[in-house]
Write a protein that holds these residues in place. Structure first.
Motif, PDB file in Angstrom:
ATOM      1  N   SER A 184       0.014  -2.769  28.856  1.00 48.27           N
ATOM      2  CA  SER A 184      -0.265  -2.133  30.155  1.00 48.27           C
ATOM      3  C   SER A 184      -0.843  -3.128  31.151  1.00 48.27           C
ATOM      4  O   SER A 184      -1.963  -2.973  31.640  1.00 48.27           O
ATOM      5  CB  SER A 184      -1.220  -0.942  29.969  1.00 48.27           C
ATOM      6  OG  SER A 184      -0.657   0.032  29.121  1.00 48.27           O
ATOM      7  N   ALA A 185      -0.058  -4.149  31.460  1.00 51.71           N
ATOM      8  CA  ALA A 185      -0.506  -5.159  32.423  1.00 51.71           C
ATOM      9  C   ALA A 185      -0.664  -4.540  33.815  1.00 51.71           C
ATOM     10  O   ALA A 185       0.205  -3.811  34.287  1.00 51.71           O
ATOM     11  CB  ALA A 185       0.490  -6.307  32.477  1.00 51.71           C
ATOM     12  N   PHE A 186      -1.784  -4.838  34.478  1.00 49.44           N
ATOM     13  CA  PHE A 186      -2.046  -4.363  35.834  1.00 49.44           C
ATOM     14  C   PHE A 186      -1.773  -5.470  36.845  1.00 49.44           C
ATOM     15  O   PHE A 186      -1.098  -5.270  37.842  1.00 49.44           O
ATOM     16  CB  PHE A 186      -3.482  -3.862  35.943  1.00 49.44           C
ATOM     17  CG  PHE A 186      -3.846  -3.346  37.304  1.00 49.44           C
ATOM     18  CD1 PHE A 186      -3.183  -2.258  37.853  1.00 49.44           C
ATOM     19  CD2 PHE A 186      -4.847  -3.955  38.048  1.00 49.44           C
ATOM     20  CE1 PHE A 186      -3.509  -1.777  39.120  1.00 49.44           C
ATOM     21  CE2 PHE A 186      -5.178  -3.484  39.310  1.00 49.44           C
ATOM     22  CZ  PHE A 186      -4.512  -2.396  39.847  1.00 49.44           C
ATOM     23  N   ARG A 187      -2.304  -6.648  36.599  1.00 52.86           N
ATOM     24  CA  ARG A 187      -2.010  -7.843  37.402  1.00 52.86           C
ATOM     25  C   ARG A 187      -1.965  -9.060  36.490  1.00 52.86           C
ATOM     26  O   ARG A 187      -2.870  -9.219  35.672  1.00 52.86           O
ATOM     27  CB  ARG A 187      -3.076  -8.054  38.489  1.00 52.86           C
ATOM     28  CG  ARG A 187      -3.011  -7.064  39.618  1.00 52.86           C
ATOM     29  CD  ARG A 187      -3.843  -7.556  40.813  1.00 52.86           C
ATOM     30  NE  ARG A 187      -3.801  -6.609  41.903  1.00 52.86           N
ATOM     31  CZ  ARG A 187      -4.668  -5.628  42.092  1.00 52.86           C
ATOM     32  NH1 ARG A 187      -5.666  -5.469  41.236  1.00 52.86           N
ATOM     33  NH2 ARG A 187      -4.567  -4.807  43.101  1.00 52.86           N
ATOM     34  N   PRO A 188      -0.939  -9.920  36.602  1.00 52.19           N
ATOM     35  CA  PRO A 188       0.276  -9.732  37.404  1.00 52.19           C
ATOM     36  C   PRO A 188       1.166  -8.634  36.821  1.00 52.19           C
ATOM     37  O   PRO A 188       1.503  -8.661  35.651  1.00 52.19           O
ATOM     38  CB  PRO A 188       0.967 -11.101  37.330  1.00 52.19           C
ATOM     39  CG  PRO A 188       0.457 -11.718  36.082  1.00 52.19           C
ATOM     40  CD  PRO A 188      -0.938 -11.222  35.901  1.00 52.19           C
ATOM     41  N   ARG A 189       1.512  -7.687  37.684  1.00 57.45           N
ATOM     42  CA  ARG A 189       2.183  -6.464  37.245  1.00 57.45           C
ATOM     43  C   ARG A 189       3.559  -6.727  36.657  1.00 57.45           C
ATOM     44  O   ARG A 189       4.025  -6.013  35.773  1.00 57.45           O
ATOM     45  CB  ARG A 189       2.297  -5.496  38.429  1.00 57.45           C
ATOM     46  CG  ARG A 189       2.588  -4.059  38.022  1.00 57.45           C
ATOM     47  CD  ARG A 189       2.704  -3.183  39.244  1.00 57.45           C
ATOM     48  NE  ARG A 189       1.494  -3.154  40.032  1.00 57.45           N
ATOM     49  CZ  ARG A 189       0.485  -2.301  39.853  1.00 57.45           C
ATOM     50  NH1 ARG A 189       0.567  -1.430  38.866  1.00 57.45           N
ATOM     51  NH2 ARG A 189      -0.564  -2.319  40.621  1.00 57.45           N
ATOM     52  N   ARG A 190       4.228  -7.779  37.129  1.00 53.14           N
ATOM     53  CA  ARG A 190       5.595  -8.037  36.685  1.00 53.14           C
ATOM     54  C   ARG A 190       5.673  -8.878  35.407  1.00 53.14           C
ATOM     55  O   ARG A 190       6.757  -9.093  34.876  1.00 53.14           O
ATOM     56  CB  ARG A 190       6.384  -8.747  37.801  1.00 53.14           C
ATOM     57  CG  ARG A 190       6.587  -7.881  39.037  1.00 53.14           C
ATOM     58  CD  ARG A 190       7.414  -8.616  40.090  1.00 53.14           C
ATOM     59  NE  ARG A 190       7.595  -7.817  41.282  1.00 53.14           N
ATOM     60  CZ  ARG A 190       8.531  -6.884  41.431  1.00 53.14           C
ATOM     61  NH1 ARG A 190       9.385  -6.645  40.442  1.00 53.14           N
ATOM     62  NH2 ARG A 190       8.637  -6.203  42.548  1.00 53.14           N
ATOM     63  N   TRP A 191       4.529  -9.361  34.911  1.00 48.84           N
ATOM     64  CA  TRP A 191       4.584 -10.200  33.718  1.00 48.84           C
ATOM     65  C   TRP A 191       4.873  -9.352  32.498  1.00 48.84           C
ATOM     66  O   TRP A 191       4.183  -8.389  32.219  1.00 48.84           O
ATOM     67  CB  TRP A 191       3.282 -10.974  33.537  1.00 48.84           C
ATOM     68  CG  TRP A 191       3.385 -12.000  32.452  1.00 48.84           C
ATOM     69  CD1 TRP A 191       4.201 -13.085  32.433  1.00 48.84           C
ATOM     70  CD2 TRP A 191       2.664 -12.010  31.219  1.00 48.84           C
ATOM     71  NE1 TRP A 191       4.030 -13.796  31.263  1.00 48.84           N
ATOM     72  CE2 TRP A 191       3.100 -13.155  30.494  1.00 48.84           C
ATOM     73  CE3 TRP A 191       1.694 -11.178  30.655  1.00 48.84           C
ATOM     74  CZ2 TRP A 191       2.591 -13.482  29.248  1.00 48.84           C
ATOM     75  CZ3 TRP A 191       1.188 -11.501  29.401  1.00 48.84           C
ATOM     76  CH2 TRP A 191       1.639 -12.645  28.717  1.00 48.84           C
ATOM     77  N   ARG A 192       5.896  -9.710  31.758  1.00 53.93           N
ATOM     78  CA  ARG A 192       6.340  -8.923  30.606  1.00 53.93           C
ATOM     79  C   ARG A 192       6.094  -9.637  29.285  1.00 53.93           C
ATOM     80  O   ARG A 192       6.515  -9.142  28.239  1.00 53.93           O
ATOM     81  CB  ARG A 192       7.830  -8.593  30.744  1.00 53.93           C
ATOM     82  CG  ARG A 192       8.150  -7.658  31.916  1.00 53.93           C
ATOM     83  CD  ARG A 192       7.564  -6.278  31.676  1.00 53.93           C
ATOM     84  NE  ARG A 192       7.852  -5.365  32.772  1.00 53.93           N
ATOM     85  CZ  ARG A 192       7.032  -5.099  33.767  1.00 53.93           C
ATOM     86  NH1 ARG A 192       5.846  -5.721  33.812  1.00 53.93           N
ATOM     87  NH2 ARG A 192       7.354  -4.265  34.724  1.00 53.93           N
TER      88      ARG A 192
END
Length: 260
Positions: A184-192
């Motif tokens: 559940s990454a919030f920032r950086p939001r696009r990092w997978r």
């Protein structure tokens, strides 16, 4: 000159607390005998995936092969249960060699904790506030700050467990890579996340550890209030899992990638 593998004839049976596992153990022991684990050629684990992990951890130093049969719920790491032809199945089984992750965690009090993980090492926030992590790979900072519920490093064998639930990649057993996956990454939001070499040395630093406490978990071993966690594959430790030839672990991992 090629020497054939010795036939397996001595089995030890271990079962979880579930009634169906205990009943299966009693029936199999009556039929095939129950050799003490220290003298057995193979340990047969009866239960679910959690019990298989417990059994692997218990025999990590001995390296004794483990053949699991599902008497639990999930059973991804287990063979189908049947009382018939057990010795024949085991002697024809395919072997999967598993190397664990070694976790070295330092808590906010400066104490060091070590543990091995077969599936994954995960960092998880302990309170309502997001965790803030700095991630270093092979002594180079790759992510200066990740705001998240947590992050994990998974082995190929563990890539279909918590890692998959966190939308991490499924890894073939022979790929020689590890999965680094955010939760559940919030920032950086696009990092997978990232795929790393199996030789990678991963370091997590917990930022604002007093305000945003984080725990570290290696399979079922938890350390609370960590400040720094180092994770790497331990090639000195090897465990052997046995799978029926038509349902090898490699086949299960491959099939999982095409499941709906």
């Amino acid at each position: 000159m090629f020497e054939p593998k010795p036939m397996v004839t001595r089995l030890a049976f271990a079962a979880s607390d579930r009634p169906e596992a205990q009943e299966a153990r009693d029936a199999l022991a009556r039929r095939y005998g129950d050799t003490p684990e220290a003298e057995a050629q193979v340990v047969v684990a009866l239960g679910g995936d959690g019990f298989m992990l417990e059994t692997l951890h218990r025999h990590m130093e001995s390296g004794k092969p483990i053949y699991g049969m599902n008497r639990g719920s999930v059973g991804f790491l287990m063979n189908e249960f049947s009382e018939d032809g057990l010795l024949e199945r085991i002697n024809a089984a395919e072997r999967a060699l598993i190397h664990p992750l070694r976790m070295t965690a330092v808590d906010i009090h400066g104490e060091t904790h070590k543990a091995l993980a077969i599936n994954e090492v995960s960092l998880l926030r302990q309170t309502r506030q997001t965790a803030k992590l700095r991630i270093t790979v092979d002594r180079k900072v790759r992510l200066a700050e990740l705001s998240c519920d947590g992050a994990l490093v998974a082995t190929p064998a563990g890539s279909t467990a918590y890692n998959l639930s966190a939308h991490g990649p499924i890894i073939p057993l022979d790929a020689r890579v590890l999965a680094l996956t955010p939760i559940s990454a919030f920032r950086p939001r696009r990092w997978r996340g990232a795929l790393l070499s199996h030789t990678a040395q991963v370091k997590f630093e917990v930022l604002e550890a007093d305000k945003r406490p984080v725990s570290a978990v290696a399979d079922n071993f938890e350390v609370r209030d960590v400040a720094e966690v180092n994770v790497s594959e331990d090639r000195e430790v090897a465990m052997t899992m046995l799978f029926d030839a038509e349902r090898s672990l490699e086949e299960r991992v491959l099939a999982e990638q095409f499941s709906s």
